[in-house]
Design an enzyme around this catalytic site. Structure first.
Site, PDB file in Angstrom:
ATOM      1  N   LYS A 204      11.086 -17.426  52.182  1.00  0.00           N
ATOM      2  CA  LYS A 204      12.039 -18.280  52.905  1.00  0.00           C
ATOM      3  C   LYS A 204      13.134 -17.437  53.553  1.00  0.00           C
ATOM      4  CE  LYS A 204      15.937 -20.459  51.919  1.00  0.00           C
ATOM      5  NZ  LYS A 204      16.657 -20.481  53.209  1.00  0.00           N
ATOM      6  N   GLY A 256      20.681 -11.901  48.235  1.00  0.00           N
ATOM      7  CA  GLY A 256      21.702 -12.833  48.696  1.00  0.00           C
ATOM      8  C   GLY A 256      22.959 -12.685  47.869  1.00  0.00           C
ATOM      9  N   SER A 257      23.706 -13.772  47.757  1.00  0.00           N
ATOM     10  CA  SER A 257      25.008 -13.691  47.100  1.00  0.00           C
ATOM     11  C   SER A 257      24.860 -13.659  45.578  1.00  0.00           C
ATOM     12  CB  SER A 257      25.855 -14.889  47.517  1.00  0.00           C
ATOM     13  OG  SER A 257      25.192 -16.068  47.131  1.00  0.00           O
ATOM     14  N   THR A 258      25.861 -13.126  44.935  1.00  0.00           N
ATOM     15  CA  THR A 258      25.858 -13.049  43.467  1.00  0.00           C
ATOM     16  C   THR A 258      25.862 -14.453  42.862  1.00  0.00           C
ATOM     17  OG1 THR A 258      26.891 -10.888  43.531  1.00  0.00           O
ATOM     18  CG2 THR A 258      27.162 -12.134  41.489  1.00  0.00           C
ATOM     19  N   GLY A 261      22.406 -15.773  43.049  1.00  0.00           N
ATOM     20  CA  GLY A 261      21.600 -14.939  42.147  1.00  0.00           C
ATOM     21  C   GLY A 261      21.739 -15.391  40.692  1.00  0.00           C
ATOM     22  N   GLU A 278      18.874  -8.681  44.397  1.00  0.00           N
ATOM     23  CA  GLU A 278      19.679  -7.747  45.206  1.00  0.00           C
ATOM     24  C   GLU A 278      20.878  -8.542  45.684  1.00  0.00           C
ATOM     25  OE1 GLU A 278      18.949  -4.612  45.652  1.00  0.00           O
ATOM     26  OE2 GLU A 278      16.780  -4.376  45.591  1.00  0.00           O
ATOM     27  N   CYS A 312      25.506  -5.662  52.606  1.00  0.00           N
ATOM     28  CA  CYS A 312      25.794  -5.742  51.166  1.00  0.00           C
ATOM     29  C   CYS A 312      26.408  -4.445  50.662  1.00  0.00           C
ATOM     30  CB  CYS A 312      24.514  -6.038  50.415  1.00  0.00           C
ATOM     31  SG  CYS A 312      23.198  -4.910  50.862  1.00  0.00           S
ATOM     32  N   GLU A 409      34.032  -9.627  47.578  1.00  0.00           N
ATOM     33  CA  GLU A 409      33.212  -9.306  48.746  1.00  0.00           C
ATOM     34  C   GLU A 409      33.586 -10.237  49.891  1.00  0.00           C
ATOM     35  OE1 GLU A 409      29.005 -10.398  48.806  1.00  0.00           O
ATOM     36  OE2 GLU A 409      28.547  -8.384  49.528  1.00  0.00           O
TER      37      GLU A 409
END
Ligand code: NAP
Ligand code: MG
Length: 499
Positions: A204, A256-258, A261, A278, A312, A409
């Site tokens: 996706k 993607g984002s933490t 995740g 990641e 990132c 971030e």
């Protein structure tokens, strides 16, 4: 002094002082989009064909530099994800896992060659859909994506050499979810090792940048890859969650984002699915007094301002040793004044469009937060287009460890600057973050580099350079930046069982 010498002397004296903002005015050099082929509407790529979304929904993807709609894209539902997973499972059981590895390699090579052949079209679409400067999509994203397919094609029939003494086996169906900052490159990072290791895929792309993944689906169709080996299902977060939660998926690879995740990690806990994450980063770039300062400043600029800070591993925290701090900051401001912000399609552009209005809003909020926290803000006096989503490169000076612009971030062209005196101090400060993805060290001394690379808690440490990628080098993080590696031999491991 002779008359001639006197005249030369007068000319030199009359020379204006260097003002980058006025000296560098380029005539626009836009890349043409006349050669690209985009459909008005894209369906889902499932089992080797294009299928309509089960609930009939489509969403628009826009060009963030013009706010114009580029195409309508299918909204994949749980039902569609189920169809894609079934196709991937059948392709895995019946075709892909049974095919000799050298045959699998030929398809992966073919995909790499087709990306190369259509590189120009891919680069233009990447810049239109995501807002990144054409220079970057043309010279970095697309060639690297092709190289990832070439690199992993080479491993497909050599897995037992890659892991001597082991019996590497594919794992089955991989569900892969990617972000909007490197759309085609992230698809390549995910698909190439999965296929080389003998797995099939449901991928996706991000909602705001689905077009190059859909063009990749066209290439996959053209390559003759057996139906169902790669399935591309577009949609928003819910489509990603349907992949994560599907019971017949063996492995999830997420970039993607933490925050997302963490949700994924919770969702698959106890299911036996393999997982690589990641996630975000807040990289430190460290300049020592003995560094080549001009080179370092160029590296800092490259590390945070190019690609709008949508990286990132962006070097979003700068630590400068006190003795050279004034000089470095002056050079940095001068260089920032020469950056060109604007049309991503212009070959002179350094900083393109912010990917979406939501992301621009988030960056602007951080600019306010940084000022309220007491940071001294610097932005060059450059112009930005009135239409589209743009942000000037920004420095926050006099920041401290507790500032949110230092800790969180931002994912925009915003650099927080601090100074330091000793090696121990900068290591402590650089490691004082929940993240651990990457870092940069600028110094003339090799011994200092080795000392820093062993003590900095980051998956990648660049020395006297920044943001350099190669398919043969593993990439990935520590702590809240995730786990698992992509690239290199390490990048095969998440897609194999080693017995
Ligand atoms: P994001 O919001 O986490 O989205 C990433 C992907 O996940 C998108 O495809 C997104 O779909 C999807 N998604 C959203 N919610 C989901 C859910 N609940 N379950 C499953 N999938 C879901 O991240 P982003 O804003 O697109 O990307 C920026 C982030 O990626 C930054 O934090 C950056 O540091 C990180 N990043 C890390 C690396 C690395 O290698 N470590 C590389 C690049 C980017 P939608 O697009 O529809 O939201
Ligand atoms: Mg878009």
């Amino acid at each position: 002094m002779s008359k001639k010498q006197d005249k030369k002397h007068q000319q030199q004296a009359a020379e204006p002082s260097l003002d980058f903002s006025k000296a560098l005015i380029y005539t626009p050099a836009p890349e043409s989009s006349a050669h690209i082929r985009l459909k008005k509407q894209y369906d889902l790529f499932i089992n080797g064909t294009w299928v309509k979304p089960s609930k009939g929904g489509y969403f628009e993807t826009i060009n963030p530099s013009t706010e114009q709609v580029l195409a309508k894209v299918a909204e994949g539902t749980q039902e569609d994800v189920d169809k894609a997973v079934k196709a991937a499972r059948a392709a895995y059981e019946n075709v892909w896992s049974k095919m000799p590895a050298r045959e699998r390699a030929k398809y992966i090579y073919r995909i790499a060659r087709l990306i190369q052949e259509r590189a120009r079209e891919f680069a233009v679409i990447e810049s239109m859909d995501g807002g990144k400067p054409i220079r970057e999509s043309r010279d970095i994203d697309i060639p690297l994506a092709a190289n990832h397919f070439f690199y992993y094609a080479g491993w497909a029939d050599k897995l037992e050499y890659a892991f001597p003494g082991k019996n590497p086996e594919s794992i089955g169906v991989a569900g892969q979810i990617i972000p909007w900052n490197f759309p085609l490159l992230m698809a390549a990072w995910k698909i190439a090792p999965a296929l080389a290791a003998g797995n099939t895929v449901v991928l996706k792309p991000a909602e705001s940048t689905p077009l190059t993944a859909l063009k990749l689906a066209e290439i996959i169709e053209e390559s003759g890859l057996p139906a169902g080996v790669v399935n591309i299902v577009t949609g928003a977060g819910a489509t990603g969650a349907a992949i994560v939660n599907h019971p017949d998926i063996d492995k999830i690879a997420f970039t993607g984002s933490t925050d997302v995740g963490k949700l994924i990690q919770k969702a698959i806990a106890g299911t036996g699915k393999k997982l690589t994450l990641e996630l975000g980063g807040k990289a430190a770039n460290i300049i020592f007094e003995d560094a080549a300062l001009d080179q370092a400043v160029e590296g800092i600029v490259n590390g945070i301002f190019f690609n709008q800070g949508h990286v990132c591993c962006a070097g979003s925290r700068l630590f400068v040793q006190e003795g050279v701090a004034d000089k470095v900051i002056r050079k940095l401001k001068d260089r920032m004044a020469s950056l060109i912000v604007g049309d991503p399609m212009d070959k002179n552009t350094d900083i393109g469009a912010i990917n979406s209005p939501e992301q621009l809003k988030k960056i602007n909020e951080y600019l306010k937060i940084g000022v309220n926290e007491g940071g001294e803000v610097f932005q060059p006096n450059c112009s930005i287009p009135s239409k589209g989503y743009f942000c000037k490169p920004t420095l926050f000076l006099n920041t401290s460890q507790s500032h949110r612009v230092v800790q969180e971030e931002i994912f925009g062209p915003v650099l927080a600057v601090q100074t330091f005196r000793t090696v121990e101090e900068v290591i402590e400060k650089a490691n004082n973050t929940p993240y651990g993805l990457s870092a940069g060290v600028w110094t003339d001394k090799g011994s200092k580099i080795f000392n820093m690379t062993t003590k900095l808690k980051a998956g990648v440490v660049w020395a006297n350079t920044y943001n350099k990628f190669d398919p043969s080098s593993p990439f990935g993080g520590f702590r809240e930046s995730g786990f698992g590696r992509e690239g290199g031999l390490h990048g095969l491991l998440p897609y194999l069982n080693l017995r």
